[in-house]
Design a protein around this motif. Sequence first.
Motif, PDB file in Angstrom:
ATOM      1  N   ASN A  14     -32.526  -8.759 -22.353  1.00  0.00           N
ATOM      2  CA  ASN A  14     -33.053  -9.858 -23.319  1.00  0.00           C
ATOM      3  C   ASN A  14     -31.947 -10.516 -23.980  1.00  0.00           C
ATOM      4  OD1 ASN A  14     -35.559  -8.987 -22.800  1.00  0.00           O
ATOM      5  ND2 ASN A  14     -35.833  -7.328 -24.437  1.00  0.00           N
ATOM      6  N   PHE A  15     -32.192 -11.691 -24.761  1.00  0.00           N
ATOM      7  CA  PHE A  15     -31.534 -12.427 -25.613  1.00  0.00           C
ATOM      8  C   PHE A  15     -31.530 -11.803 -27.099  1.00  0.00           C
ATOM      9  CE2 PHE A  15     -31.462 -15.668 -22.019  1.00  0.00           C
ATOM     10  CZ  PHE A  15     -30.271 -16.349 -22.395  1.00  0.00           C
ATOM     11  N   SER A  16     -30.360 -11.932 -27.414  1.00  0.00           N
ATOM     12  CA  SER A  16     -30.161 -11.236 -28.836  1.00  0.00           C
ATOM     13  C   SER A  16     -28.925 -11.910 -29.567  1.00  0.00           C
ATOM     14  CB  SER A  16     -29.854  -9.722 -28.901  1.00  0.00           C
ATOM     15  OG  SER A  16     -29.494  -9.236 -30.207  1.00  0.00           O
ATOM     16  N   GLU A  17     -29.324 -12.903 -30.551  1.00  0.00           N
ATOM     17  CA  GLU A  17     -28.249 -13.366 -31.152  1.00  0.00           C
ATOM     18  C   GLU A  17     -27.531 -14.596 -30.271  1.00  0.00           C
ATOM     19  OE1 GLU A  17     -25.193 -10.981 -33.256  1.00  0.00           O
ATOM     20  OE2 GLU A  17     -26.922  -9.993 -34.331  1.00  0.00           O
ATOM     21  N   GLY A  18     -28.668 -15.146 -29.551  1.00  0.00           N
ATOM     22  CA  GLY A  18     -28.157 -16.271 -28.695  1.00  0.00           C
ATOM     23  C   GLY A  18     -27.581 -16.044 -27.398  1.00  0.00           C
ATOM     24  N   LEU A  19     -27.481 -14.633 -27.088  1.00  0.00           N
ATOM     25  CA  LEU A  19     -26.738 -14.319 -25.783  1.00  0.00           C
ATOM     26  C   LEU A  19     -27.326 -13.227 -25.064  1.00  0.00           C
ATOM     27  CD1 LEU A  19     -22.977 -14.223 -27.036  1.00  0.00           C
ATOM     28  CD2 LEU A  19     -24.077 -16.179 -25.881  1.00  0.00           C
ATOM     29  N   ALA A  20     -27.194 -13.054 -23.727  1.00  0.00           N
ATOM     30  CA  ALA A  20     -27.827 -12.084 -23.014  1.00  0.00           C
ATOM     31  C   ALA A  20     -26.902 -11.588 -22.110  1.00  0.00           C
ATOM     32  CB  ALA A  20     -29.277 -12.523 -22.202  1.00  0.00           C
ATOM     33  N   ALA A  21     -26.784 -10.242 -21.923  1.00  0.00           N
ATOM     34  CA  ALA A  21     -25.847  -9.527 -20.770  1.00  0.00           C
ATOM     35  C   ALA A  21     -26.584  -9.708 -19.492  1.00  0.00           C
ATOM     36  CB  ALA A  21     -25.574  -8.168 -21.186  1.00  0.00           C
ATOM     37  N   VAL A  22     -25.670  -9.760 -18.553  1.00  0.00           N
ATOM     38  CA  VAL A  22     -26.345 -10.022 -17.347  1.00  0.00           C
ATOM     39  C   VAL A  22     -25.395  -9.626 -16.203  1.00  0.00           C
ATOM     40  CG1 VAL A  22     -27.809 -12.126 -17.688  1.00  0.00           C
ATOM     41  CG2 VAL A  22     -25.404 -12.401 -16.813  1.00  0.00           C
ATOM     42  N   GLU A  23     -25.986  -8.921 -15.168  1.00  0.00           N
ATOM     43  CA  GLU A  23     -25.101  -8.361 -14.110  1.00  0.00           C
ATOM     44  C   GLU A  23     -24.984  -9.843 -13.142  1.00  0.00           C
ATOM     45  OE1 GLU A  23     -24.888  -5.796 -10.111  1.00  0.00           O
ATOM     46  OE2 GLU A  23     -26.629  -5.540 -11.271  1.00  0.00           O
ATOM     47  N   LEU A  24     -23.683  -9.878 -12.796  1.00  0.00           N
ATOM     48  CA  LEU A  24     -23.161 -11.163 -12.126  1.00  0.00           C
ATOM     49  C   LEU A  24     -23.435 -10.660 -10.341  1.00  0.00           C
ATOM     50  CD1 LEU A  24     -19.779 -12.148 -13.611  1.00  0.00           C
ATOM     51  CD2 LEU A  24     -22.046 -13.366 -13.872  1.00  0.00           C
ATOM     52  N   PRO A  25     -23.835 -11.547  -9.742  1.00  0.00           N
ATOM     53  CA  PRO A  25     -24.117 -11.312  -8.300  1.00  0.00           C
ATOM     54  C   PRO A  25     -22.832 -11.028  -7.507  1.00  0.00           C
ATOM     55  CG  PRO A  25     -24.289 -13.644  -8.596  1.00  0.00           C
ATOM     56  CD  PRO A  25     -24.306 -12.990 -10.129  1.00  0.00           C
ATOM     57  N   ALA A  26     -23.038 -10.230  -6.469  1.00  0.00           N
ATOM     58  CA  ALA A  26     -21.610 -10.117  -5.604  1.00  0.00           C
ATOM     59  C   ALA A  26     -21.246 -11.440  -5.063  1.00  0.00           C
ATOM     60  CB  ALA A  26     -22.183  -9.124  -4.661  1.00  0.00           C
ATOM     61  N   ALA A  27     -20.409 -11.572  -4.568  1.00  0.00           N
ATOM     62  CA  ALA A  27     -19.707 -12.485  -3.618  1.00  0.00           C
ATOM     63  C   ALA A  27     -20.561 -12.853  -2.618  1.00  0.00           C
ATOM     64  CB  ALA A  27     -18.399 -12.169  -3.097  1.00  0.00           C
ATOM     65  N   GLY A  28     -21.273 -14.123  -2.385  1.00  0.00           N
ATOM     66  CA  GLY A  28     -22.160 -14.649  -1.441  1.00  0.00           C
ATOM     67  C   GLY A  28     -23.330 -14.496  -2.016  1.00  0.00           C
ATOM     68  N   GLY A  29     -23.866 -14.009  -3.279  1.00  0.00           N
ATOM     69  CA  GLY A  29     -24.960 -13.613  -3.921  1.00  0.00           C
ATOM     70  C   GLY A  29     -25.682 -12.394  -3.742  1.00  0.00           C
ATOM     71  N   GLY A  30     -26.746 -12.125  -4.529  1.00  0.00           N
ATOM     72  CA  GLY A  30     -27.657 -10.972  -4.436  1.00  0.00           C
ATOM     73  C   GLY A  30     -26.781  -9.464  -5.152  1.00  0.00           C
ATOM     74  N   SER A  31     -27.574  -8.338  -4.709  1.00  0.00           N
ATOM     75  CA  SER A  31     -26.879  -7.466  -4.992  1.00  0.00           C
ATOM     76  C   SER A  31     -25.699  -6.547  -4.656  1.00  0.00           C
ATOM     77  CB  SER A  31     -28.042  -6.056  -5.239  1.00  0.00           C
ATOM     78  OG  SER A  31     -29.262  -6.732  -5.850  1.00  0.00           O
ATOM     79  N   ARG A  32     -24.864  -5.977  -5.422  1.00  0.00           N
ATOM     80  CA  ARG A  32     -23.598  -5.278  -4.763  1.00  0.00           C
ATOM     81  C   ARG A  32     -23.889  -4.165  -3.761  1.00  0.00           C
ATOM     82  NH1 ARG A  32     -19.353  -7.289  -7.721  1.00  0.00           N
ATOM     83  NH2 ARG A  32     -20.055  -8.787  -9.341  1.00  0.00           N
ATOM     84  N   ALA A  33     -23.064  -3.880  -2.944  1.00  0.00           N
ATOM     85  CA  ALA A  33     -23.308  -2.579  -1.933  1.00  0.00           C
ATOM     86  C   ALA A  33     -23.163  -1.347  -3.030  1.00  0.00           C
ATOM     87  CB  ALA A  33     -22.144  -2.828  -1.111  1.00  0.00           C
ATOM     88  N   PRO A  34     -23.873  -0.394  -2.290  1.00  0.00           N
ATOM     89  CA  PRO A  34     -23.939   0.934  -3.190  1.00  0.00           C
ATOM     90  C   PRO A  34     -22.460   1.346  -3.346  1.00  0.00           C
ATOM     91  CG  PRO A  34     -25.607   0.837  -1.295  1.00  0.00           C
ATOM     92  CD  PRO A  34     -24.856  -0.389  -1.077  1.00  0.00           C
ATOM     93  N   GLY A  35     -22.276   2.088  -4.675  1.00  0.00           N
ATOM     94  CA  GLY A  35     -20.815   2.478  -4.826  1.00  0.00           C
ATOM     95  C   GLY A  35     -20.049   1.235  -5.413  1.00  0.00           C
ATOM     96  N   GLU A  36     -20.368  -0.075  -5.079  1.00  0.00           N
ATOM     97  CA  GLU A  36     -19.528  -1.159  -5.852  1.00  0.00           C
ATOM     98  C   GLU A  36     -19.717  -1.228  -7.187  1.00  0.00           C
ATOM     99  OE1 GLU A  36     -18.583  -5.706  -4.700  1.00  0.00           O
ATOM    100  OE2 GLU A  36     -20.026  -4.799  -3.731  1.00  0.00           O
ATOM    101  N   PRO A  37     -18.475  -1.351  -7.727  1.00  0.00           N
ATOM    102  CA  PRO A  37     -18.753  -1.508  -9.379  1.00  0.00           C
ATOM    103  C   PRO A  37     -19.562  -2.631  -9.944  1.00  0.00           C
ATOM    104  CG  PRO A  37     -16.597  -0.928  -8.922  1.00  0.00           C
ATOM    105  CD  PRO A  37     -17.334  -1.389  -7.522  1.00  0.00           C
ATOM    106  N   GLN A  38     -20.673  -2.601 -10.786  1.00  0.00           N
ATOM    107  CA  GLN A  38     -21.323  -3.875 -11.364  1.00  0.00           C
ATOM    108  C   GLN A  38     -20.400  -4.607 -12.223  1.00  0.00           C
ATOM    109  OE1 GLN A  38     -24.536  -1.464 -13.002  1.00  0.00           O
ATOM    110  NE2 GLN A  38     -25.804  -2.081 -11.301  1.00  0.00           N
ATOM    111  N   THR A  39     -20.495  -5.876 -12.425  1.00  0.00           N
ATOM    112  CA  THR A  39     -19.932  -6.729 -13.174  1.00  0.00           C
ATOM    113  C   THR A  39     -20.703  -7.494 -14.231  1.00  0.00           C
ATOM    114  OG1 THR A  39     -18.078  -7.003 -11.704  1.00  0.00           O
ATOM    115  CG2 THR A  39     -18.146  -8.581 -13.440  1.00  0.00           C
ATOM    116  N   PHE A  40     -20.608  -7.336 -15.467  1.00  0.00           N
ATOM    117  CA  PHE A  40     -21.522  -7.887 -16.473  1.00  0.00           C
ATOM    118  C   PHE A  40     -20.869  -9.001 -17.238  1.00  0.00           C
ATOM    119  CE2 PHE A  40     -23.384  -4.068 -15.314  1.00  0.00           C
ATOM    120  CZ  PHE A  40     -24.721  -3.994 -15.472  1.00  0.00           C
ATOM    121  N   ALA A  41     -21.735 -10.021 -17.640  1.00  0.00           N
ATOM    122  CA  ALA A  41     -21.161 -11.136 -18.325  1.00  0.00           C
ATOM    123  C   ALA A  41     -22.228 -11.439 -19.454  1.00  0.00           C
ATOM    124  CB  ALA A  41     -20.850 -12.320 -17.626  1.00  0.00           C
TER     125      ALA A  41
END
Length: 334
Positions: free
Chosen positions: A221-248
Motif C-alpha cells: 500500500n501507499f504510505s507517505e506518498g510511496l509504495a514498496a514494490v517487487e521489481l519484475p525479473a529481466a524480461g518481465g514477470g516473476s523471478r525464478a524459484p530461489g532467485e532473490p527478490q528485488t524491491f524498490a
Amino acid sequence: MARCSENRQLYPTRIDGRFGCIDSAGQVVIDPKFDVAGGFREGVAGVWMWSGPPDDSGRPSALHGFINDSGDWIAKPAYAESREFSDGLAAVQLGKKWGYLDLSGRMAIEPRFRVAWEFSEGLAPVELNAKTMAMINRQGEVVFEMAGARLGGCGDGLIPCEQKRSWSYLRPDGSVAFEVECTAAGGFQEGRAGVLRSGLTGYLDTDGQWAIPPTYPQGGNFSEGLAAVELPAAGGGSRAPGEPQTFAYIDRSGKQAIEQTFLGAQPFSDGLAAVQIDDHDRYAYIDRQGTVAIPPMKCGFAKPFEGELAAVQHPRNFDRFGYINRQGEFVWRW
C-alpha cells in the motif's frame, strides 16, 4: 507492537515471560501482568489472558480484554476474539456473535454478527450470516447488504467488493462506482488501490483508471506518498524459484522514487522505512530520499517506526523483540 494515546506513547514488551509496557525512553510504566499484549490504538491496547489448556493445535485458550495507558482495565477479559480500536470502536466476539465496544468499554453495538471487522470512514464490514455481508454505520445500522459477496474496508470513499468472482468498487451507499477486471483488489489508501491482474500488481486511481499499470509481481500500500514494490525479473514477470527478490519504492505516478533497490522493503512510517540490504539478515532504515538514517543492524526482522520507536526482532529467537529509537540506539534490548 505499537503506539499509545495522543498524550504519550507506550510499547508492549515481554518481561520475565509476561507482558507489560514501556515508554519511548525504555522505562517500564505498566508492570508485566498480562499473558500477551497488543499495540495501543486510540489510547487503548488489547490484552490476552490464558483461560484454559491448549486446543488440539497447541494454541492456548485465551480471553481478550482492553486496558488504557495507565494499565487499568476498560474491559476485563471476557471475549473469545477481538480486533483493534478504530474510529472509537473495537469488534469483539462474545459467545458466537460479534459486536463492538466503545473506548469506555461499553458494548456500543450489541453482538449479533457472525463476524465483524474494523471501522474506517464510519463504516465496517460484517457478516450477517454465512451467505450475506453488510456494511454497518457506527450506530450498528445496516447501510447496505449483499448476498454472496466479500466486502473490504472503506478507503477514500470506496469499498472493494468481490461477487461471483467479479470485482468492483462500491460507494458508501452500496452503489457501484466502477468495475475492474482483475483477480484481487485491495482497499484505497492515499488515492491508490493495489490490484492484481494476470499475476501482476498495478494501482488504480479513485476514478477506476490505471494510475500505474500492472507491472509488479507484488506491491504494498501507499504510505507517505510511496509504495514498496517487487521489481519484475529481466524480461518481465516473476523471478525464478530461489532467485532473490528485488524491491524498490515508487511514487503515485509509478516513477521509482528512490534509486537504491533492496531485498526487502517495509512501508514508510513517521518518515522512515525499514529495508533489508543483504541476505545476511541485515536491516537499515532510510528516509524518503533514500538516505540511510539508521545504519544496518543484524536482526530477524525490522518493523516500521511508530512514533519514537521501532520494534526489531532477535536474529535467532524470533519470539523476542527489542526497541530502537530514531538514532538507532536500543532503548529496550531483546
